[in-house]
Motif scaffolding. Sequence first.
Motif, PDB file in Angstrom:
ATOM      1  N   LYS A   9       5.671   1.495  -0.356  1.00  0.00           N
ATOM      2  CA  LYS A   9       4.262   1.098  -0.463  1.00  0.00           C
ATOM      3  C   LYS A   9       3.864   0.169   0.681  1.00  0.00           C
ATOM      4  N   VAL A  10       4.690  -0.840   0.931  1.00  0.00           N
ATOM      5  CA  VAL A  10       4.404  -1.792   2.011  1.00  0.00           C
ATOM      6  C   VAL A  10       4.449  -1.090   3.357  1.00  0.00           C
ATOM      7  N   GLY A  11       5.422  -0.184   3.533  1.00  0.00           N
ATOM      8  CA  GLY A  11       5.532   0.550   4.783  1.00  0.00           C
ATOM      9  C   GLY A  11       4.314   1.415   5.058  1.00  0.00           C
ATOM     10  N   LEU A  12       3.818   2.096   4.020  1.00  0.00           N
ATOM     11  CA  LEU A  12       2.625   2.932   4.168  1.00  0.00           C
ATOM     12  C   LEU A  12       1.387   2.077   4.464  1.00  0.00           C
ATOM     13  N   LYS A 108      -3.619  -8.804  17.112  1.00  0.00           N
ATOM     14  CA  LYS A 108      -4.824  -9.446  16.558  1.00  0.00           C
ATOM     15  C   LYS A 108      -4.836  -9.355  15.028  1.00  0.00           C
ATOM     16  N   GLN A 109      -4.258  -8.274  14.502  1.00  0.00           N
ATOM     17  CA  GLN A 109      -4.193  -8.119  13.055  1.00  0.00           C
ATOM     18  C   GLN A 109      -3.321  -9.187  12.409  1.00  0.00           C
ATOM     19  N   VAL A 110      -2.403  -9.717  13.193  1.00  0.00           N
ATOM     20  CA  VAL A 110      -1.537 -10.789  12.690  1.00  0.00           C
ATOM     21  C   VAL A 110      -2.289 -12.114  12.648  1.00  0.00           C
ATOM     22  N   VAL A 240       3.348 -13.091   6.867  1.00  0.00           N
ATOM     23  CA  VAL A 240       2.244 -14.037   6.703  1.00  0.00           C
ATOM     24  C   VAL A 240       1.733 -14.021   5.263  1.00  0.00           C
ATOM     25  N   LYS A 241       1.708 -12.813   4.676  1.00  0.00           N
ATOM     26  CA  LYS A 241       1.233 -12.684   3.289  1.00  0.00           C
ATOM     27  C   LYS A 241       2.204 -13.289   2.290  1.00  0.00           C
ATOM     28  N   GLU A 242       3.516 -13.042   2.519  1.00  0.00           N
ATOM     29  CA  GLU A 242       4.506 -13.366   1.491  1.00  0.00           C
ATOM     30  C   GLU A 242       5.271 -14.659   1.738  1.00  0.00           C
TER      31      GLU A 242
END
Length: 319
Positions: A9-12, A108-110, A240-242
């Motif tokens: 799921k995370v990979g997708l 930039k997404q980071v 960054v999320k986790e």
Amino acid sequence: MNTLKQGLKVGLQTTWTLGKIIFPITLIVTIIGYTPLMDWLTTLLSPLMGFIGLSGEAAIPLVLGNILNLYAAIGAMLTMDLTVKEVFILAVMLSFSHNLIVESAVAKQVGVKIWIMVVVRIGLALFAAWAINLFWQGGGERAQYGFVPAAGDEAVAGWGAIVLQGVESAFFGIVQLAVIVIPIMIFIQIMKDLKWLDVFSKWMSPFTRVLGIKENTSTTLAAGLVFGLAYGAGVMIQAVKEDGVSKKDLYLVMIFLVACHAVIEDTLLFAPLGIPLWPLLLIRLVTAIVLTIAVAVIWNRLEKKQEARDSSWNTGTGG
């Protein structure tokens, strides 16, 4: 089973996030490659070449490498009559600065500003070229290329064919991304669930401490070093999320990775040029370490000064 599902799921999700950027940019850049804009950029950069020890035609692989990718740049270099020194300078520059549009957009997404990425990468490329040209007096003999990779430069005629090639390049770029990112994310999920990630972080902690960053960035560093900036960014998005990676650590890791990423693939790509690969790898690694440490030291000093000002301001207010 839950581990595999979560990793998939995370990979997708990561592939979708990065793919939305990579697909349109790859398509647009491929089309630009067949327009006069590419010739204009090459002509614009030609006067700069002498300053860094390169002939005017060397602007072509530089433009191709920075706008497209290393494959395009190396393909162009293999058709040129260059000296060993010129080839090595180009290899070092392109190892620091390539695929700028896609990789900067992905970063930039980071949460890293694009202009910082571009300035650091181009700055490193120009400084390295200037330093090599200044201090290396040899390398004047003609370059003997080791081997030439299979050519894929068939003539493309008509806008329809150009757009189709761009779509194909973009599509296969996403497929390649998925093939690499999804297994990485599944493996990382397994590491998390089995607590291997904690052990790995401890192994990496001496290195991260030297760089001035926290242990929770170790997975991102490893992913970026081995698989590349885009894939490292994919891992960083999840980190960054986790893991609560701080803004400071985020920038320090990305500064390290812009100087030194995909060390195996990017280094081996230059094998057809017949240059020594170990010096190329060491230049990237040493530069990344020194630059990251320097930025960390400066950042820490600025933070302490700011804390001191805040403290004195609060004391004055309290009085």
